[in-house]
Design an enzyme around this catalytic site. Structure first.
Site, PDB file in Angstrom:
ATOM      1  N   GLU A 101       0.827  -1.201   0.000  1.00 21.51           N
ATOM      2  CA  GLU A 101       0.000   0.000   0.000  1.00 21.51           C
ATOM      3  C   GLU A 101       0.866   1.258   0.000  1.00 21.51           C
ATOM      4  O   GLU A 101       1.942   1.292   0.590  1.00 21.51           O
ATOM      5  CB  GLU A 101      -0.948  -0.024   1.204  1.00 21.51           C
ATOM      6  CG  GLU A 101      -1.955  -1.166   1.062  1.00 21.51           C
ATOM      7  CD  GLU A 101      -3.025  -1.205   2.129  1.00 21.51           C
ATOM      8  OE1 GLU A 101      -4.162  -1.547   1.790  1.00 21.51           O
ATOM      9  OE2 GLU A 101      -2.739  -0.924   3.309  1.00 21.51           O
ATOM     10  N   CYS A 114       3.486   8.400   1.210  1.00 20.99           N
ATOM     11  CA  CYS A 114       4.071   7.445   2.149  1.00 20.99           C
ATOM     12  C   CYS A 114       4.310   6.145   1.372  1.00 20.99           C
ATOM     13  O   CYS A 114       3.374   5.491   0.921  1.00 20.99           O
ATOM     14  CB  CYS A 114       3.074   7.254   3.293  1.00 20.99           C
ATOM     15  SG  CYS A 114       3.656   6.155   4.558  1.00 20.99           S
ATOM     16  N   CYS A 121       7.139  -7.006   6.836  1.00 22.14           N
ATOM     17  CA  CYS A 121       8.346  -6.550   7.537  1.00 22.14           C
ATOM     18  C   CYS A 121       8.774  -7.654   8.480  1.00 22.14           C
ATOM     19  O   CYS A 121       7.945  -8.296   9.117  1.00 22.14           O
ATOM     20  CB  CYS A 121       8.060  -5.268   8.321  1.00 22.14           C
ATOM     21  SG  CYS A 121       9.540  -4.602   9.121  1.00 22.14           S
ATOM     22  N   CYS A 125       7.499  -5.143  15.235  1.00 19.58           N
ATOM     23  CA  CYS A 125       7.242  -4.191  16.322  1.00 19.58           C
ATOM     24  C   CYS A 125       5.829  -4.453  16.845  1.00 19.58           C
ATOM     25  O   CYS A 125       4.912  -4.723  16.062  1.00 19.58           O
ATOM     26  CB  CYS A 125       7.374  -2.756  15.832  1.00 19.58           C
ATOM     27  SG  CYS A 125       9.036  -2.412  15.220  1.00 19.58           S
ATOM     28  N   CYS A 128       2.544  -2.562  15.312  1.00 16.58           N
ATOM     29  CA  CYS A 128       2.493  -2.266  13.880  1.00 16.58           C
ATOM     30  C   CYS A 128       1.779  -3.360  13.088  1.00 16.58           C
ATOM     31  O   CYS A 128       2.137  -4.541  13.175  1.00 16.58           O
ATOM     32  CB  CYS A 128       3.919  -2.084  13.364  1.00 16.58           C
ATOM     33  SG  CYS A 128       4.007  -1.888  11.575  1.00 16.58           S
ATOM     34  N   GLY A 175       7.327  -1.978   5.653  1.00 20.30           N
ATOM     35  CA  GLY A 175       8.707  -2.445   5.544  1.00 20.30           C
ATOM     36  C   GLY A 175       9.742  -1.550   6.172  1.00 20.30           C
ATOM     37  O   GLY A 175       9.472  -0.419   6.554  1.00 20.30           O
ATOM     38  N   SER A 207      12.694   6.535   7.112  1.00 19.35           N
ATOM     39  CA  SER A 207      12.356   6.249   8.507  1.00 19.35           C
ATOM     40  C   SER A 207      12.853   4.850   8.846  1.00 19.35           C
ATOM     41  O   SER A 207      12.640   3.900   8.085  1.00 19.35           O
ATOM     42  CB  SER A 207      10.833   6.315   8.674  1.00 19.35           C
ATOM     43  OG  SER A 207      10.454   5.878   9.956  1.00 19.35           O
ATOM     44  N   LEU A 230      11.603   5.870  17.515  1.00 19.31           N
ATOM     45  CA  LEU A 230      12.146   5.620  18.855  1.00 19.31           C
ATOM     46  C   LEU A 230      11.085   4.982  19.773  1.00 19.31           C
ATOM     47  O   LEU A 230      11.295   3.904  20.310  1.00 19.31           O
ATOM     48  CB  LEU A 230      12.674   6.942  19.438  1.00 19.31           C
ATOM     49  CG  LEU A 230      13.573   6.792  20.654  1.00 19.31           C
ATOM     50  CD1 LEU A 230      14.854   6.037  20.318  1.00 19.31           C
ATOM     51  CD2 LEU A 230      13.914   8.159  21.245  1.00 19.31           C
ATOM     52  N   HIS A 231      10.009   5.673  20.012  1.00 20.03           N
ATOM     53  CA  HIS A 231       8.834   5.160  20.731  1.00 20.03           C
ATOM     54  C   HIS A 231       9.027   4.869  22.223  1.00 20.03           C
ATOM     55  O   HIS A 231       8.078   4.459  22.893  1.00 20.03           O
ATOM     56  CB  HIS A 231       8.253   3.896  20.082  1.00 20.03           C
ATOM     57  CG  HIS A 231       8.088   4.005  18.608  1.00 20.03           C
ATOM     58  ND1 HIS A 231       7.385   5.015  18.003  1.00 20.03           N
ATOM     59  CD2 HIS A 231       8.572   3.236  17.581  1.00 20.03           C
ATOM     60  CE1 HIS A 231       7.421   4.857  16.693  1.00 20.03           C
ATOM     61  NE2 HIS A 231       8.147   3.803  16.406  1.00 20.03           N
ATOM     62  N   ASN A 308      -2.460   4.244  16.163  1.00 21.60           N
ATOM     63  CA  ASN A 308      -3.649   3.923  15.368  1.00 21.60           C
ATOM     64  C   ASN A 308      -4.010   2.460  15.586  1.00 21.60           C
ATOM     65  O   ASN A 308      -3.238   1.580  15.231  1.00 21.60           O
ATOM     66  CB  ASN A 308      -3.386   4.173  13.878  1.00 21.60           C
ATOM     67  CG  ASN A 308      -3.297   5.653  13.594  1.00 21.60           C
ATOM     68  OD1 ASN A 308      -4.163   6.424  13.981  1.00 21.60           O
ATOM     69  ND2 ASN A 308      -2.211   6.064  12.953  1.00 21.60           N
ATOM     70  N   CYS A 351      -1.217   5.876   9.570  1.00 22.73           N
ATOM     71  CA  CYS A 351       0.119   5.404   9.867  1.00 22.73           C
ATOM     72  C   CYS A 351       0.065   4.098  10.667  1.00 22.73           C
ATOM     73  O   CYS A 351      -0.641   4.014  11.664  1.00 22.73           O
ATOM     74  CB  CYS A 351       0.751   6.486  10.720  1.00 22.73           C
ATOM     75  SG  CYS A 351       2.482   6.425  10.779  1.00 22.73           S
TER      76      CYS A 351
HETATM   77  N1  SAH Z   1      10.060   0.434   9.269  1.00 19.65           N
HETATM   78  C1  SAH Z   1      10.202   1.831   9.328  1.00 19.65           C
HETATM   79  C2  SAH Z   1       9.265   2.587   8.425  1.00 19.65           C
HETATM   80  C3  SAH Z   1       7.854   2.116   8.360  1.00 19.65           C
HETATM   81  S1  SAH Z   1       6.893   2.317   9.821  1.00 19.65           S
HETATM   82  C4  SAH Z   1      10.089   2.317  10.757  1.00 19.65           C
HETATM   83  O1  SAH Z   1       9.688   1.543  11.616  1.00 19.65           O
HETATM   84  O2  SAH Z   1      10.446   3.469  10.988  1.00 19.65           O
HETATM   85  C5  SAH Z   1       6.557   4.070   9.767  1.00 19.65           C
HETATM   86  C6  SAH Z   1       6.129   4.674  11.113  1.00 19.65           C
HETATM   87  O3  SAH Z   1       4.823   4.239  11.494  1.00 19.65           O
HETATM   88  C7  SAH Z   1       7.049   4.281  12.247  1.00 19.65           C
HETATM   89  O4  SAH Z   1       7.436   5.361  13.038  1.00 19.65           O
HETATM   90  C8  SAH Z   1       6.193   3.331  13.008  1.00 19.65           C
HETATM   91  O5  SAH Z   1       6.643   3.201  14.281  1.00 19.65           O
HETATM   92  C9  SAH Z   1       4.824   3.947  12.879  1.00 19.65           C
HETATM   93  N2  SAH Z   1       3.738   3.038  13.223  1.00 19.65           N
HETATM   94  C10 SAH Z   1       3.691   1.707  13.028  1.00 19.65           C
HETATM   95  N3  SAH Z   1       2.534   1.204  13.492  1.00 19.65           N
HETATM   96  C11 SAH Z   1       1.823   2.236  13.985  1.00 19.65           C
HETATM   97  C12 SAH Z   1       0.507   2.359  14.568  1.00 19.65           C
HETATM   98  N4  SAH Z   1      -0.283   1.297  14.732  1.00 19.65           N
HETATM   99  N5  SAH Z   1       0.090   3.583  14.935  1.00 19.65           N
HETATM  100  C13 SAH Z   1       0.872   4.665  14.746  1.00 19.65           C
HETATM  101  N6  SAH Z   1       2.120   4.610  14.213  1.00 19.65           N
HETATM  102  C14 SAH Z   1       2.583   3.416  13.824  1.00 19.65           C
HETATM  103 FE1  SF4 Z   2       8.621  -3.005  10.472  1.00 22.25          FE
HETATM  104 FE2  SF4 Z   2       8.572  -0.340  10.902  1.00 22.25          FE
HETATM  105 FE3  SF4 Z   2       6.389  -1.874  11.366  1.00 22.25          FE
HETATM  106 FE4  SF4 Z   2       8.514  -2.090  12.966  1.00 22.25          FE
HETATM  107  S1  SF4 Z   2       7.214  -0.277  12.679  1.00 22.25           S
HETATM  108  S2  SF4 Z   2       7.328  -3.807  12.105  1.00 22.25           S
HETATM  109  S3  SF4 Z   2      10.183  -1.817  11.519  1.00 22.25           S
HETATM  110  S4  SF4 Z   2       7.339  -1.518   9.391  1.00 22.25           S
END
Ligand code: SAH
Ligand code: SF4
Length: 386
Positions: A101, A114, A121, A125, A128, A175, A207, A230-231, A308, A351
């Site tokens: 997407e 985006c 991936c 995380c 995600c 990814g 990112s 970072l989170h 989200n 996101c």
């Molecule tokens: N893999 C890379 C880029 C893709 S994720 C990374 O992790 O940076 C892009 C962004 O979306 C990241 O900052 C990720 O932490 C955030 N993200 C992932 N899942 C999310 C969610 N459920 N709600 C809000 N942000 C989220």
């Molecule tokens: Fe992969 Fe980024 Fe999602 Fe973590 S946040 S699982 S690195 S896409």
């Protein structure tokens, strides 16, 4: 033609995914001058032309030669959704029953695309949706830059030379771009190339969740902007949210990011710190205070992202009060701190909600139950197309 001859017939090269250097090498390898690379780059990425016959400054003889050995294939758009708020999402077919997407988010004069870098991936995380789907493969450079091509084309930005709608690109789709290093870097450099999309290096952002060895190399290949996911303000919490932290902890990651940003020729740039706020997980005032101390000597701006939700996750979005409190602490500590507004909610384009269709090789999606992640719409479309 006998079998030996058959075996040496090479697959046509997809010129869509070649960097300028690779395109020059391609033309030189067929005995042509390198300025042909500039012409073809412009045709594809500035004018959106993918038929050799429409390339009017290329001789008929060369066009016929190219048709035999090369193709220009952008990926195929399976479906496009338009949100009431102007957000546009594309479901893009990539081979092997997979789809990724791509989301376009308009915001006044700015239009941010985006872009995805992988099918799924591998990093998992905990918050995600993409991570829950497991992993199939890296996208090719043609599939990454193809997402920009598709979006720009859909807005009439290319062939019709309409106004530029895609002004910014963030590698924040599906990814981890640093795990698909060469293709992501080649694609980002095409985005910034004057003969292609001509985006400023301040408007293309990679990112990463923190693949330090690759981040250490990034500065040798590109000068795009950097965002770090970072989170969490400490390793104990980050280990839970972003498992790759166990391998490359925060201190190592921030040191590498700082080396990248200070190594850029225009040394006024800042690292964007992404911090997804999850209710009662990482949204306490103590976390904000710890974060303020952690980042105090590093050139950063902070982007807070309210979590989200998606079906398979038990996490909840941060409350408005906690969000305000968190932001205030950081602002009072002197940080530029923005909050990412959620866009395209009606089309599952927010996101972290991007899921596409991943033919998972890791069996992770089985563990989590795939249908909980992918929108019903995508399940329907993919079951019809397979
Ligand atoms: N893999 C890379 C880029 C893709 S994720 C990374 O992790 O940076 C892009 C962004 O979306 C990241 O900052 C990720 O932490 C955030 N993200 C992932 N899942 C999310 C969610 N459920 N709600 C809000 N942000 C989220
Ligand atoms: Fe992969 Fe980024 Fe999602 Fe973590 S946040 S699982 S690195 S896409």
């Amino acid at each position: 033609m006998n079998q030996t001859e058959d075996a040496v017939v090479a697959e046509p090269v997809n010129l869509m995914g070649l960097s300028e250097a690779k395109l020059i090498a391609f033309f030189e390898s067929i005995g042509e001058k390198k300025f042909r690379a500039t012409q073809v780059l412009k045709w594809i990425h500035q004018f959106g032309v993918i038929e050799f016959d429409e390339m009017s400054n290329i001789s008929k003889v060369l066009r016929e030669k190219l048709k035999k050995i090369a193709v220009i294939h952008p990926p195929h758009v399976i479906k496009q959704w338009d949100s009431v708020d102007g957000t546009r999402k594309f479901l893009i077919e990539v081979s092997g029953g997979n789809a990724v997407e791509t989301v376009f988010i308009p915001d006044g004069e700015r239009g941010t695309l985006c872009v995805s870098s992988q099918v799924g991936c591998s990093l998992d995380c905990s918050f995600c949706a993409t991570g829950k789907q497991g992993f199939n493969r890296d996208l090719t450079c043609a599939e990454i830059i193809g997402q920009v091509w598709i979006a720009a084309k859909s807005f009439g930005q290319l062939a019709e030379k309409g106004p530029r709608k895609v002004t910014n690109v963030v590698m924040m789709g599906m990814g981890e771009p640093l795990l698909n290093f060469d293709n992501s870097v080649d694609a980002m450099n095409l985005m910034m190339h004057d003969n292609c999309y001509g985006l400023s290096k301040r408007r293309v952002t990679l990112s990463t969740s923190g693949v330090v060895p690759m981040l250490d190399k990034l500065g040798d290949y590109t000068d795009a902007c950097l965002a770090i996911s970072l989170h969490a303000p400490n390793d104990a919490l980050r280990n839970e949210l972003v498992p790759i932290n166990k391998k490359y902890p925060i201190a190592m990651l921030l040191a590498s990011a700082e080396r990248y940003i200070t190594g850029l020729p225009d040394n006024r740039r800042k690292i964007t710190i992404e911090y997804t706020l999850i209710d009662h997980v990482n949204d306490r005032p103590e976390h904000a205070e710890e974060l303020a101390v952690l980042l105090k000597d590093i050139p950063v701006k902070i982007n807070l992202i309210p979590f989200n939700p998606f079906n398979l996750s038990n996490y909840k979005r941060v409350s408005n009060n906690a969000l305000r409190r968190f932001q205030t602490i950081l602002v009072e500590a002197g940080y530029t701190t923005t909050v990412r507004t959620t866009r395209g909610e009606d089309i599952d384009a927010a996101c972290g909600q991007l899921a596409g269709a991943v033919n998972d090789k890791t069996r992770r999606s089985e563990r989590y139950g795939l249908s909980g992640v992918v929108s019903e719409d995508v399940v329907k479309i993919m079951s019809h197309s397979s």
